[in-house]
Write an enzyme that holds these catalytic residues in place. Sequence first.
Site, PDB file in Angstrom:
ATOM      1  N   ASP A   1       0.824  -1.209   0.000  1.00 59.08           N
ATOM      2  CA  ASP A   1       0.000   0.000   0.000  1.00 59.08           C
ATOM      3  C   ASP A   1       0.865   1.268   0.000  1.00 59.08           C
ATOM      4  O   ASP A   1       1.998   1.251   0.467  1.00 59.08           O
ATOM      5  CB  ASP A   1      -0.921  -0.027   1.230  1.00 59.08           C
TER       6      ASP A   1
ATOM      7  N   ASN B   1     -10.965  -2.350  -5.733  1.00 56.07           N
ATOM      8  CA  ASN B   1     -10.181  -1.349  -6.471  1.00 56.07           C
ATOM      9  C   ASN B   1     -10.809  -0.935  -7.806  1.00 56.07           C
ATOM     10  O   ASN B   1     -10.371   0.051  -8.422  1.00 56.07           O
ATOM     11  CB  ASN B   1      -8.735  -1.826  -6.690  1.00 56.07           C
TER      12      ASN B   1
HETATM   13  C1  IPE Z   1      -5.496  -2.626  -0.476  1.00 59.69           C
HETATM   14  O1  IPE Z   1      -5.160  -1.297  -0.544  1.00 59.69           O
HETATM   15  C2  IPE Z   1      -5.433  -3.244  -1.837  1.00 59.69           C
HETATM   16  C3  IPE Z   1      -4.110  -3.396  -2.409  1.00 59.69           C
HETATM   17  C4  IPE Z   1      -2.968  -3.101  -1.825  1.00 59.69           C
HETATM   18  C5  IPE Z   1      -4.081  -3.965  -3.722  1.00 59.69           C
HETATM   19  P1  IPE Z   1      -6.250  -0.140  -0.701  1.00 59.69           P
HETATM   20  O2  IPE Z   1      -5.480   1.120  -0.789  1.00 59.69           O
HETATM   21  O3  IPE Z   1      -7.171  -0.453  -1.790  1.00 59.69           O
HETATM   22  O4  IPE Z   1      -7.045  -0.246   0.678  1.00 59.69           O
HETATM   23  P2  IPE Z   1      -7.902   0.837   1.451  1.00 59.69           P
HETATM   24  O5  IPE Z   1      -8.912   1.377   0.486  1.00 59.69           O
HETATM   25  O6  IPE Z   1      -6.965   1.906   1.917  1.00 59.69           O
HETATM   26  O7  IPE Z   1      -8.510   0.099   2.588  1.00 59.69           O
HETATM   27  C1  IPE Z   2      -1.460   0.323  -3.405  1.00 59.57           C
HETATM   28  O1  IPE Z   2      -1.245   1.697  -3.428  1.00 59.57           O
HETATM   29  C2  IPE Z   2      -1.646  -0.264  -4.780  1.00 59.57           C
HETATM   30  C3  IPE Z   2      -3.024  -0.645  -5.093  1.00 59.57           C
HETATM   31  C4  IPE Z   2      -4.044  -0.548  -4.298  1.00 59.57           C
HETATM   32  C5  IPE Z   2      -3.265  -1.161  -6.413  1.00 59.57           C
HETATM   33  P1  IPE Z   2      -2.441   2.726  -3.458  1.00 59.57           P
HETATM   34  O2  IPE Z   2      -2.799   3.018  -4.870  1.00 59.57           O
HETATM   35  O3  IPE Z   2      -3.558   2.251  -2.608  1.00 59.57           O
HETATM   36  O4  IPE Z   2      -1.755   3.997  -2.815  1.00 59.57           O
HETATM   37  P2  IPE Z   2      -2.394   4.979  -1.747  1.00 59.57           P
HETATM   38  O5  IPE Z   2      -2.872   4.141  -0.608  1.00 59.57           O
HETATM   39  O6  IPE Z   2      -3.508   5.687  -2.441  1.00 59.57           O
HETATM   40  O7  IPE Z   2      -1.276   5.878  -1.359  1.00 59.57           O
HETATM   41 MG    MG Z   3      -4.047   2.467  -0.651  1.00 66.22          MG
END
Ligand code: IPE
Ligand code: IPE
Ligand code: MG
Length: 245
Positions: A25, A73
Site C-alpha cells: 500500500d 479497487n
Molecule cells: C489494499 O489497498 C489493496 C491493495 C494493496 C491492492 P487499498 O489502498 O485499496 O485499501 P484501502 O482502500 O486503503 O482500505
Molecule cells: C497500493 O497503493 C496499490 C493498489 C491498491 C493497487 P495505493 O494506490 O492504494 O496507494 P495509496 O494508498 O492511495 O497511497
Molecule cells: Mg491504498
Amino acid sequence: MLFKKKQDTSIDMSNLPRHIGIIMDGNGRWAKKRGLPRSMGHKAGAEALKKIVTEANKMGIEYITVYAFSTENWKRPKEEVDYLMNLLMDYLINAEKTLAGENVRIRAIGSRKELSEEMCRQIEKTENLTKDRDGIVMNIALNYGGREELVHSARRLCRMVKNGELNPDDITDSDIEDGLYTVNQPDVDLLIRTSGEQRLSNFMLWQVSYAEMVFVKKAWPDFKPRDLCECIRIFQGRGRRFGAI
Ligand code: IPE
Ligand code: IPE
Ligand code: MG
C-alpha cells in the site's frame, strides 16, 4: 582486499515464516509526495516487488502472496484501473523471463470473471510456464477479495451438498480450505502492510487467522529487501501460541 557481503546473521534461518502476505500500500501517496501522477507510484511499486520476491526466494521463503488489485479497487477512476491492469499484464509477461533464473512459480489468485480475456490468457500462460519450478510460490492477488474467496468456496460446498456428495453436518475447516484459491498452501505466518494503514482491506480473511502482523510506515515503493529482513526479525521476536499457553 575484497570481503564477501556479510550475511544477515540476525535472522534465524531455522525459524522463517513459511508464507508471507504483503499488502503493498501507499503507491499513490508516494507519487503525490514527489509531485508525480499516481501511475508513477504504481510503476515504482512494481519495481520494488521484483526485488522483494528475489530476496524472499533467496532466503528460502516458500510462499509469498502479494495484494496487487482488490475486488474493491474497481471503484478507482477508469484511467488508474487501466494503468494497473496494463502494469500487471507487463509484470506477468516479464516475470516469465526475469524471475526464470530464480525459479519462481507464479500463480494468480482471485476471481477471473471480471478480468479481460487477454489477461486471463496471460495468467494461464505464466502459470503454465512456471508451474514446474521448485522455488518460491508467488501468489499475485489480482481481483482478489477475502469475502469473494469465501463465497467461492461456499458455492462449491453447496454444489457438493446438492449432488449428494457431502452432508452439511460433516463440513470441516479443511472442506472450506479446499475451495480457497490457496488450496494446499499453508496459512499466512507473517502479514506485512506498508504505508502506515492498519487494516486488512479484505485480504486473505481466512488465511491470516494466526498471522503475525507487521505494519510498516514506509510507502510500498520505498520498501527494500532490508525492510523485509527487519519484518522477519520482528516476526521472530513474537511469541506465537495458537491459543495454547
Ligand atoms: C489494499 O489497498 C489493496 C491493495 C494493496 C491492492 P487499498 O489502498 O485499496 O485499501 P484501502 O482502500 O486503503 O482500505
Ligand atoms: C497500493 O497503493 C496499490 C493498489 C491498491 C493497487 P495505493 O494506490 O492504494 O496507494 P495509496 O494508498 O492511495 O497511497
Ligand atoms: Mg491504498
